[in-house]
Design an enzyme around this catalytic site. Structure first.
Site, mmCIF file in Angstrom:
data_model
loop_
_atom_site.group_PDB
_atom_site.id
_atom_site.type_symbol
_atom_site.label_atom_id
_atom_site.label_comp_id
_atom_site.label_asym_id
_atom_site.label_seq_id
_atom_site.Cartn_x
_atom_site.Cartn_y
_atom_site.Cartn_z
ATOM 1 N N HIS A 8 0.840 -1.205 0.000
ATOM 2 C CA HIS A 8 0.000 0.000 0.000
ATOM 3 C C HIS A 8 0.869 1.248 0.000
ATOM 4 O O HIS A 8 2.030 1.232 0.418
ATOM 5 C CB HIS A 8 -0.907 0.013 1.238
ATOM 6 C CG HIS A 8 -0.142 0.135 2.518
ATOM 7 N ND1 HIS A 8 0.325 1.342 3.008
ATOM 8 C CD2 HIS A 8 0.255 -0.804 3.411
ATOM 9 C CE1 HIS A 8 0.975 1.137 4.141
ATOM 10 N NE2 HIS A 8 0.946 -0.159 4.411
ATOM 11 N N GLU A 79 -2.178 -7.215 6.913
ATOM 12 C CA GLU A 79 -0.881 -7.089 7.559
ATOM 13 C C GLU A 79 -0.785 -8.064 8.731
ATOM 14 O O GLU A 79 -1.809 -8.546 9.247
ATOM 15 C CB GLU A 79 -0.687 -5.649 8.047
ATOM 16 C CG GLU A 79 0.607 -5.358 8.814
ATOM 17 C CD GLU A 79 1.872 -5.634 8.016
ATOM 18 O OE1 GLU A 79 2.113 -6.805 7.674
ATOM 19 O OE2 GLU A 79 2.633 -4.676 7.766
#
Length: 209
Positions: A8, A79
């Site tokens: 990201h 994550e």
């Protein structure tokens, strides 16, 4: 199957050097600009399906890159869960032994307090890769993920044991591009963490971990 992937783009908490994990913060102005630069680089590449982490910063990045009709959100791309340390400043975490071990003496069963172990992250990524290969073995896939998640993915790509992660635990620049081929068992690397399309004045420390 060809796989492109990126981390990201840059977020507020990256800029503030805070640990994010399953928590979230929005992209910065630079982060949005970097995502559009990656989009420009990708315009000649045909992507059949994009799989993204459902966490906001990954979704925001993905929604800049691709149209909704090829995007799928998958929790297995989240994550690593950093548990009680999420939201804290990295400068303070450097005083914590378990945080130091996360980067310097990792083991399969190591986790931060109330967080995930490396093995748990590796297991969910392995199941994800098996699933998408069964569905899309002859397709081109894009993955939007996260810093530590991609370090674990890289360890799988390079057949690197968890204990040897310090050899490869570079956090990829947000919106850099990586390309590999996958035959269901092994990977062929074309390039990793290529940021030639992004601004050269980038500083890694601004992205945090």
């Amino acid at each position: 199957m060809k796989i492109y992937f990126c981390r990201h783009s840059k977020t507020i908490w990256n800029q503030e050097h805070r640990l994010q994990g399953w928590q979230d913060s929005p992209l910065t102005t630079q982060g949005v600009e970097d995502a559009y630069l990656l989009k420009e680089r990708m315009k000649e590449i045909q992507i059949d399906y994009c799989y993204s982490s459902p966490i906001g910063r990954a979704k925001q990045t993905t929604n800049i890159l691709f149209e909704d009709d090829i995007i799928y959100y998958d929790h297995r791309l989240k994550e690593m869960n950093f548990g009680d340390f999420e939201g804290r400043y990295v400068k303070d975490l450097l005083k914590e032994e378990t945080y130091w071990c996360l980067w310097n003496q990792p083991t399969s069963d190591l986790s931060l307090p109330n967080g995930e172990t490396f093995q748990e992250v590796k297991d969910r990524l392995s199941i994800f890769l098996d699933d998408i290969y069964k569905k899309h073995s002859d397709k081109t896939i894009f993955i939007t993920g996260h810093g530590m998640m991609m370090i674990v993915l890289r360890s799988m790509i390079e057949s690197c044991p968890i204990e040897n992660l310090p050899e490869i635990n570079e956090v990829f620049r947000g919106c850099s591009l990586s390309e590999v081929d996958y035959d269901g068992h092994t990977f062929c690397i074309h390039y990793l963490n290529d940021s030639k399309h992004l601004s050269p004045d980038y500083q890694q420390k601004n992205y945090g971990k």
